[in-house]
Design a protein around this motif. Structure first.
Motif: not given
Length: 169
Positions: A80-83, A90-93, A99-105
């Protein structure tokens, strides 16, 4: 001379497509599902992903169970979060990304808006992870790598320590 009154129907009813038939030509309807839910062929892609995620996390949990008691693992279809924009991000830890696609949070433990305590949670994004695996054998490897990175962030240790177990750290 008599007039016959026609019932009034709204424009919505007049323009709506005809009702679908619930039964087949002979009026019997379907007799049951083609494949029962208990059959392995009935498993969906979501079921396969969930089983692979459980297997990948079970390996880590076997070594770190005492440290991961307050951690939940969840699966969401898409992030639900995209740049915004096309600049490098720069994604947080807490976010594992390709790259620009989050895989896990990783969501840390805290208090929700209603004042209830919430547990720490790793959220795996199913569709981006599935798209990065080319076959069924590659998905568990990708899940394992992502989970190791997320557990390392949760515990505050490096990824090699998570792979080796708590006695190496």
């Amino acid at each position: 001379m008599t007039f016959r009154l026609a019932p009034m129907r709204s424009g919505r009813e007049l323009l709506a497509p005809p009702a679908r038939r619930v039964r087949d030509r002979r009026g019997r309807g379907t007799r049951g599902p083609l494949m029962p839910m208990s059959m392995p062929g009935r498993r969906t892609r979501r079921d396969h992903f969930d089983a692979a995620a459980v297997d990948a996390f079970a390996e880590i949990d076997a070594r770190w169970h005492d440290h991961l008691v307050d951690l939940d693992v969840a699966v969401d279809d898409i992030p639900r979060m995209l740049p915004r924009g096309t600049d490098p991000v720069q994604w947080p830890d807490e976010v594992t990304a390709d790259d620009q696609v989050p895989l896990a949070r990783l969501l840390p433990a805290g208090i929700d808006v209603a004042g209830n305590p919430i547990r720490a949670q790793i959220i795996l994004f199913r569709r981006p992870l599935e798209l990065r695996s080319h076959d069924d054998e590659e998905l568990p490897e990708i899940l394992r790598e992502v989970l190791i990175e997320q557990v390392a962030t949760y515990l505050g240790v490096d990824e090699e320590t998570v792979e080796g177990g708590p006695e190496t750290g």
